[in-house]
Scaffold this motif. Structure first.
Motif, PDB file in Angstrom:
ATOM      1  N   UNK A 169      -4.690 -14.368 -10.855  1.00 51.79           N
ATOM      2  CA  UNK A 169      -6.120 -14.625 -10.697  1.00 51.79           C
ATOM      3  C   UNK A 169      -6.746 -13.654  -9.701  1.00 51.79           C
ATOM      4  N   UNK A 170      -6.048 -13.395  -8.597  1.00 58.38           N
ATOM      5  CA  UNK A 170      -6.581 -12.476  -7.597  1.00 58.38           C
ATOM      6  C   UNK A 170      -6.664 -11.055  -8.131  1.00 58.38           C
ATOM      7  N   UNK A 171      -5.656 -10.650  -8.888  1.00 57.84           N
ATOM      8  CA  UNK A 171      -5.675  -9.304  -9.474  1.00 57.84           C
ATOM      9  C   UNK A 171      -6.861  -9.166 -10.421  1.00 57.84           C
ATOM     10  N   UNK A 172      -7.142 -10.203 -11.188  1.00 53.96           N
ATOM     11  CA  UNK A 172      -8.283 -10.151 -12.109  1.00 53.96           C
ATOM     12  C   UNK A 172      -9.603 -10.041 -11.370  1.00 53.96           C
ATOM     13  N   UNK A 173      -9.597 -10.405 -10.080  1.00 51.36           N
ATOM     14  CA  UNK A 173     -10.813 -10.344  -9.263  1.00 51.36           C
ATOM     15  C   UNK A 173     -10.864  -9.103  -8.386  1.00 51.36           C
ATOM     16  N   UNK A 174      -9.878  -8.208  -8.537  1.00 54.23           N
ATOM     17  CA  UNK A 174      -9.927  -6.946  -7.814  1.00 54.23           C
ATOM     18  C   UNK A 174      -8.855  -6.741  -6.768  1.00 54.23           C
ATOM     19  N   UNK A 175      -8.037  -7.747  -6.480  1.00 48.83           N
ATOM     20  CA  UNK A 175      -6.923  -7.544  -5.565  1.00 48.83           C
ATOM     21  C   UNK A 175      -5.876  -6.649  -6.224  1.00 48.83           C
ATOM     22  N   UNK A 176      -5.027  -6.039  -5.400  1.00 46.46           N
ATOM     23  CA  UNK A 176      -4.049  -5.080  -5.907  1.00 46.46           C
ATOM     24  C   UNK A 176      -2.649  -5.501  -5.464  1.00 46.46           C
ATOM     25  N   UNK A 177      -1.729  -5.578  -6.434  1.00 42.46           N
ATOM     26  CA  UNK A 177      -0.344  -5.865  -6.085  1.00 42.46           C
ATOM     27  C   UNK A 177       0.256  -4.680  -5.321  1.00 42.46           C
TER      28      UNK A 177
END
Length: 238
Positions: free
Chosen positions: A76-84
């Motif tokens: 969910x965070x990645x879909x909002x712009x966070x990066x692994x």
């Protein structure tokens, strides 16, 4: 183990991030692993991300998306712009089932309270920028959390600190942090010796379980001692 991990990092917090459905910690140290989000539970990820960015504004930080957060948090965070940025295994072992590696010749491991010496030693191998060492030292001096911290220094015959480890005792678990070896002394078994010394402390205190989060480079060392993966954190930048 997860509660012990949260307790340690909250010991660095200068705010009030422990309460509620979004657990954050802010140390004011310019180092990503010392500021971040520890748990998200029952909260809309979009709102949580906006609040986390507000709480941690101006600092490098990471989001620990682990087994104690809502399922699907990392995606969910990645879909909002966070990066692994990394996947770190959570490793654990029964203290009495660990192998005991030999201590390298010329090394002695002892508890230290000399933070002026200890902090620069672990900062050098933990990615702390030189300008951030003073802030780390300040926070170490003020460290207060629900548990007991023991700082271990591996010294050579001439007194120099070649290895470090922080043994954190909380929730009936030993958790290890800042296990490191100075670059010029690597590949001599010092990291294994630091880990073994912390496990010896656990035995002496009657603590039966040890845990840590490992980088890929350190995982093979911990496996040789007996640690095995029991979960993982997805680390994200945001």
């Amino acid at each position: 183990m997860l509660a012990a991990h949260r307790a340690y990092l909250l010991g660095w917090d200068v705010g009030s991030g422990a309460a509620g459905d979004l657990v954050t910690y802010r140390s004011e140290v310019p180092h990503a692993s010392l500021n971040g989000v520890l748990r998200l539970s029952g909260r809309d990820p979009r709102d949580a991300l906006a609040e986390a960015r507000d709480r941690l504004d101006g600092l490098p930080r990471i989001w620990w998306a682990g087994p104690d957060s809502d399922a699907g948090t990392a995606d969910a965070l990645v879909s909002l712009g966070a990066v692994r940025v990394a996947r770190m295994p959570i490793m654990a072992v029964a203290v009495e089932e660990t192998a005991t590696p030999p201590t390298p010749a010329g090394l002695r491991v002892e508890e230290t309270t000399d933070l002026e010496e200890f902090v620069p030693a672990y900062a050098r191998v933990s990615g702390v920028v030189p300008d951030g060492v003073a802030a780390v030292l300040e926070r170490e001096k003020a460290f207060a959390a629900d548990g007991t911290v023991v700082r271990l220094a591996g010294r050579l015959d001439d007194g120099r600190v070649a290895g470090t480890a922080v043994a954190w005792f909380s929730r009936e678990v030993l958790t290890l942090y800042f296990v490191g070896t100075q670059p010029e002394h690597r590949r001599r078994g010092i990291g294994a010796a630091m880990t073994a010394a912390a496990l010896d402390l656990a035995r002496a205190r009657g603590v039966r379980t040890a845990a840590l989060t490992s980088t890929p480079a350190g995982e093979s060392l911990y496996r040789r001692i007996g640690f095995r993966p029991v979960g993982a954190f997805e680390l994200l930048s945001f």
